[in-house]
Design a protein around this motif. Structure first.
Motif, PDB file in Angstrom:
ATOM      1  N   TRP A 187      45.296  19.593 -14.246  1.00 28.25           N
ATOM      2  CA  TRP A 187      44.097  18.814 -14.571  1.00 28.25           C
ATOM      3  C   TRP A 187      44.266  17.367 -14.142  1.00 28.25           C
ATOM      4  CZ3 TRP A 187      43.410  14.749 -18.141  1.00 28.25           C
ATOM      5  CH2 TRP A 187      42.072  14.401 -18.408  1.00 28.25           C
ATOM      6  N   SER A 188      45.420  16.780 -14.446  1.00 25.97           N
ATOM      7  CA  SER A 188      45.679  15.385 -14.085  1.00 25.97           C
ATOM      8  C   SER A 188      45.755  15.211 -12.573  1.00 25.97           C
ATOM      9  CB  SER A 188      46.998  14.910 -14.717  1.00 25.97           C
ATOM     10  OG  SER A 188      46.944  14.956 -16.122  1.00 25.97           O
ATOM     11  N   ALA A 189      46.471  16.093 -11.908  1.00 27.42           N
ATOM     12  CA  ALA A 189      46.642  15.973 -10.460  1.00 27.42           C
ATOM     13  C   ALA A 189      45.309  16.113  -9.734  1.00 27.42           C
ATOM     14  CB  ALA A 189      47.638  17.025  -9.960  1.00 27.42           C
ATOM     15  N   ASP A 190      44.472  17.035 -10.181  1.00 26.51           N
ATOM     16  CA  ASP A 190      43.159  17.219  -9.537  1.00 26.51           C
ATOM     17  C   ASP A 190      42.301  15.973  -9.699  1.00 26.51           C
ATOM     18  OD1 ASP A 190      43.883  19.746  -8.757  1.00 26.51           O
ATOM     19  OD2 ASP A 190      42.754  20.784 -10.321  1.00 26.51           O
ATOM     20  N   ARG A 191      42.303  15.390 -10.883  1.00 24.40           N
ATOM     21  CA  ARG A 191      41.503  14.179 -11.114  1.00 24.40           C
ATOM     22  C   ARG A 191      42.045  13.006 -10.310  1.00 24.40           C
ATOM     23  NH1 ARG A 191      38.453  13.843 -15.808  1.00 24.40           N
ATOM     24  NH2 ARG A 191      37.828  11.800 -14.979  1.00 24.40           N
ATOM     25  N   LEU A 192      43.349  12.882 -10.252  1.00 22.70           N
ATOM     26  CA  LEU A 192      43.954  11.791  -9.488  1.00 22.70           C
ATOM     27  C   LEU A 192      43.627  11.911  -8.008  1.00 22.70           C
ATOM     28  CD1 LEU A 192      47.461  11.588 -11.197  1.00 22.70           C
ATOM     29  CD2 LEU A 192      45.683   9.835 -11.267  1.00 22.70           C
ATOM     30  N   GLU A 193      43.644  13.132  -7.499  1.00 22.19           N
ATOM     31  CA  GLU A 193      43.384  13.341  -6.075  1.00 22.19           C
ATOM     32  C   GLU A 193      41.969  12.927  -5.683  1.00 22.19           C
ATOM     33  OE1 GLU A 193      43.903  16.832  -2.673  1.00 22.19           O
ATOM     34  OE2 GLU A 193      44.080  17.329  -4.802  1.00 22.19           O
ATOM     35  N   LEU A 194      41.010  13.037  -6.603  1.00 20.61           N
ATOM     36  CA  LEU A 194      39.635  12.636  -6.306  1.00 20.61           C
ATOM     37  C   LEU A 194      39.523  11.142  -6.034  1.00 20.61           C
ATOM     38  CD1 LEU A 194      37.550  14.657  -8.927  1.00 20.61           C
ATOM     39  CD2 LEU A 194      37.599  14.999  -6.446  1.00 20.61           C
ATOM     40  N   GLY A 195      40.381  10.348  -6.653  1.00 20.56           N
ATOM     41  CA  GLY A 195      40.298   8.906  -6.519  1.00 20.56           C
ATOM     42  C   GLY A 195      39.191   8.334  -7.378  1.00 20.56           C
ATOM     43  N   PRO A 196      39.060   6.996  -7.407  1.00 21.09           N
ATOM     44  CA  PRO A 196      38.070   6.361  -8.280  1.00 21.09           C
ATOM     45  C   PRO A 196      36.640   6.474  -7.788  1.00 21.09           C
ATOM     46  CG  PRO A 196      39.327   4.722  -7.061  1.00 21.09           C
ATOM     47  CD  PRO A 196      39.989   6.033  -6.799  1.00 21.09           C
ATOM     48  N   GLN A 197      36.428   6.784  -6.507  1.00 24.40           N
ATOM     49  CA  GLN A 197      35.096   7.064  -5.957  1.00 24.40           C
ATOM     50  C   GLN A 197      34.059   5.996  -6.332  1.00 24.40           C
ATOM     51  OE1 GLN A 197      34.636  11.200  -7.455  1.00 24.40           O
ATOM     52  NE2 GLN A 197      34.893  11.852  -5.355  1.00 24.40           N
ATOM     53  N   GLN A 198      34.346   4.781  -5.953  1.00 22.75           N
ATOM     54  CA  GLN A 198      33.411   3.690  -6.201  1.00 22.75           C
ATOM     55  C   GLN A 198      32.252   3.732  -5.200  1.00 22.75           C
ATOM     56  OE1 GLN A 198      34.250   0.716  -8.777  1.00 22.75           O
ATOM     57  NE2 GLN A 198      34.525   2.852  -9.342  1.00 22.75           N
ATOM     58  N   THR A 199      31.068   3.340  -5.656  1.00 22.30           N
ATOM     59  CA  THR A 199      29.910   3.301  -4.764  1.00 22.30           C
ATOM     60  C   THR A 199      29.962   2.040  -3.904  1.00 22.30           C
ATOM     61  OG1 THR A 199      28.514   2.069  -6.303  1.00 22.30           O
ATOM     62  CG2 THR A 199      28.556   4.481  -6.531  1.00 22.30           C
ATOM     63  N   ALA A 200      29.149   2.039  -2.847  1.00 25.51           N
ATOM     64  CA  ALA A 200      29.066   0.862  -1.987  1.00 25.51           C
ATOM     65  C   ALA A 200      28.606  -0.352  -2.783  1.00 25.51           C
ATOM     66  CB  ALA A 200      28.120   1.132  -0.820  1.00 25.51           C
ATOM     67  N   HIS A 201      27.697  -0.144  -3.732  1.00 26.38           N
ATOM     68  CA  HIS A 201      27.199  -1.262  -4.523  1.00 26.38           C
ATOM     69  C   HIS A 201      28.285  -1.815  -5.441  1.00 26.38           C
ATOM     70  CE1 HIS A 201      24.402  -3.882  -6.550  1.00 26.38           C
ATOM     71  NE2 HIS A 201      24.623  -3.297  -7.719  1.00 26.38           N
ATOM     72  N   GLN A 202      29.089  -0.936  -6.025  1.00 27.11           N
ATOM     73  CA  GLN A 202      30.172  -1.396  -6.888  1.00 27.11           C
ATOM     74  C   GLN A 202      31.187  -2.233  -6.103  1.00 27.11           C
ATOM     75  OE1 GLN A 202      31.094   2.587  -8.334  1.00 27.11           O
ATOM     76  NE2 GLN A 202      30.614   1.958 -10.435  1.00 27.11           N
ATOM     77  N   LEU A 203      31.481  -1.811  -4.879  1.00 25.67           N
ATOM     78  CA  LEU A 203      32.387  -2.585  -4.037  1.00 25.67           C
ATOM     79  C   LEU A 203      31.747  -3.908  -3.623  1.00 25.67           C
ATOM     80  CD1 LEU A 203      33.855   0.239  -1.776  1.00 25.67           C
ATOM     81  CD2 LEU A 203      34.925  -0.857  -3.747  1.00 25.67           C
ATOM     82  N   GLU A 204      30.452  -3.878  -3.392  1.00 25.97           N
ATOM     83  CA  GLU A 204      29.743  -5.105  -3.020  1.00 25.97           C
ATOM     84  C   GLU A 204      29.792  -6.129  -4.155  1.00 25.97           C
ATOM     85  OE1 GLU A 204      25.605  -6.124  -0.679  1.00 25.97           O
ATOM     86  OE2 GLU A 204      25.505  -4.725  -2.374  1.00 25.97           O
ATOM     87  N   LEU A 205      29.646  -5.672  -5.379  1.00 27.09           N
ATOM     88  CA  LEU A 205      29.745  -6.573  -6.529  1.00 27.09           C
ATOM     89  C   LEU A 205      31.122  -7.236  -6.585  1.00 27.09           C
ATOM     90  CD1 LEU A 205      27.938  -4.487  -9.300  1.00 27.09           C
ATOM     91  CD2 LEU A 205      27.143  -6.632  -8.297  1.00 27.09           C
ATOM     92  N   ARG A 206      32.157  -6.493  -6.276  1.00 27.55           N
ATOM     93  CA  ARG A 206      33.496  -7.067  -6.260  1.00 27.55           C
ATOM     94  C   ARG A 206      33.636  -8.090  -5.136  1.00 27.55           C
ATOM     95  NH1 ARG A 206      37.628  -4.622  -9.250  1.00 27.55           N
ATOM     96  NH2 ARG A 206      36.892  -2.890 -10.540  1.00 27.55           N
ATOM     97  N   ARG A 207      33.073  -7.802  -3.975  1.00 24.51           N
ATOM     98  CA  ARG A 207      33.117  -8.763  -2.871  1.00 24.51           C
ATOM     99  C   ARG A 207      32.345 -10.031  -3.214  1.00 24.51           C
ATOM    100  NH1 ARG A 207      30.385  -5.165   0.880  1.00 24.51           N
ATOM    101  NH2 ARG A 207      29.990  -7.063   2.080  1.00 24.51           N
ATOM    102  N   TYR A 208      31.266  -9.870  -3.952  1.00 22.96           N
ATOM    103  CA  TYR A 208      30.465 -11.019  -4.402  1.00 22.96           C
ATOM    104  C   TYR A 208      31.300 -11.929  -5.306  1.00 22.96           C
ATOM    105  CZ  TYR A 208      26.645 -13.447  -6.885  1.00 22.96           C
ATOM    106  OH  TYR A 208      25.816 -14.392  -7.446  1.00 22.96           O
ATOM    107  N   ALA A 209      32.022 -11.325  -6.249  1.00 23.07           N
ATOM    108  CA  ALA A 209      32.868 -12.110  -7.156  1.00 23.07           C
ATOM    109  C   ALA A 209      33.988 -12.795  -6.390  1.00 23.07           C
ATOM    110  CB  ALA A 209      33.438 -11.207  -8.248  1.00 23.07           C
TER     111      ALA A 209
END
Length: 242
Positions: free
Chosen positions: A126-148
């Motif tokens: 269960w843990s390994a499968d979830r870890l393999e997916l990664g955090p899967q951030q959206t483009a907008h979430q990454l854009e907010l970080r770039r804005y900050a």
């Protein structure tokens, strides 16, 4: 799998038998599990078992304990012990995943098993499968970080007070490292684990941040941060809907 430090493995099981004798799964984590312990290293332990294996009421305050974290000194060592029922492990892991820092799942999958119970295989998968997916951030979430980060770079350029500049640099280092990790769909860490995960996931960004950290001149440091931000998608100026 790396070979654990022999003394750490020995005293970890002694500690488990003395304090959590009902634990069915015992995982040795951190530097103790890789043979890279230093004189100041503590011993990280993940223990899983039935509620009776937990010595005290857990952090969630339930009458039937599902989780407990404790620091203890035994056998000349300091132990950071995290004890859970299987259900408690899943619940707290979900919180870790939501924070983008899945400490417990990594502890289970990257640690060295000293003892495995019937729950181990299922929780590991269960843990390994979830870890393999990664955090899967959206483009907008990454854009907010770039804005900050854009704001932090501008603040560093303009900072005139040394203490404020140091605080801005620390935030900028952390935020750039986190952006680089998330942009590569990699989970976050803190402290040394932030550096280790970044070095593994994005060596170019890791090296850019090493140079940023080594640069004493404030303007030059801001310029280095700007170049790294360009690699990670570039500045974001103006208003953003959060």
């Amino acid at each position: 799998m790396a070979t654990p430090e022999p003394r750490a493995a020995e005293v970890a099981l002694r500690f488990c038998d003395a304090v959590y004798p009902g634990a069915t799964t015992v995982i040795l984590g951190g530097s103790s599990s890789t043979g890279r312990r230093t004189a100041t290293s503590d011993i990280d332990l993940l223990l899983i078992g039935p509620p009776s294996a937990l010595a005290h009421a857990g952090a969630d305050g339930a009458e039937s304990p599902r989780s407990e974290a404790r620091v203890a000194h035994r056998f000349g060592e300091r132990f950071d012990a995290f004890a859970y029922t299987a259900e408690g492990f899943r619940d707290w892991s979900e919180r870790d995943f939501a924070s983008l820092r899945p400490v417990l799942p990594f502890l289970l999958t990257e640690g060295h098993p000293l003892r495995v119970g019937s729950e181990y295989d299922e929780l590991y998968r269960w843990s390994a499968d979830r870890l393999e997916l990664g955090p899967q951030q959206t483009a907008h979430q990454l854009e907010l970080r770039r804005y900050a980060i854009t704001d932090l770079i501008d603040d560093l350029m303009d900072a005139t007070e040394p203490l404020a500049a140091a605080a801005i640099r620390a935030d900028l280092f952390r935020d750039l490292a986190q952006l680089a990790l998330l942009a590569s769909n990699s989970w976050l860490g803190s402290g040394k684990w932030l550096a280790r995960r970044l070095s593994a996931a994005d060596p170019l960004s890791a090296e850019a941040l090493r140079e940023f950290a080594r640069t004493p001149d404030q303007t030059e440091a801001a310029e280095r941060a700007s170049r790294l931000l360009d690699r990670l998608g570039g500045r974001v100026d103006g208003d953003l809907v959060r």
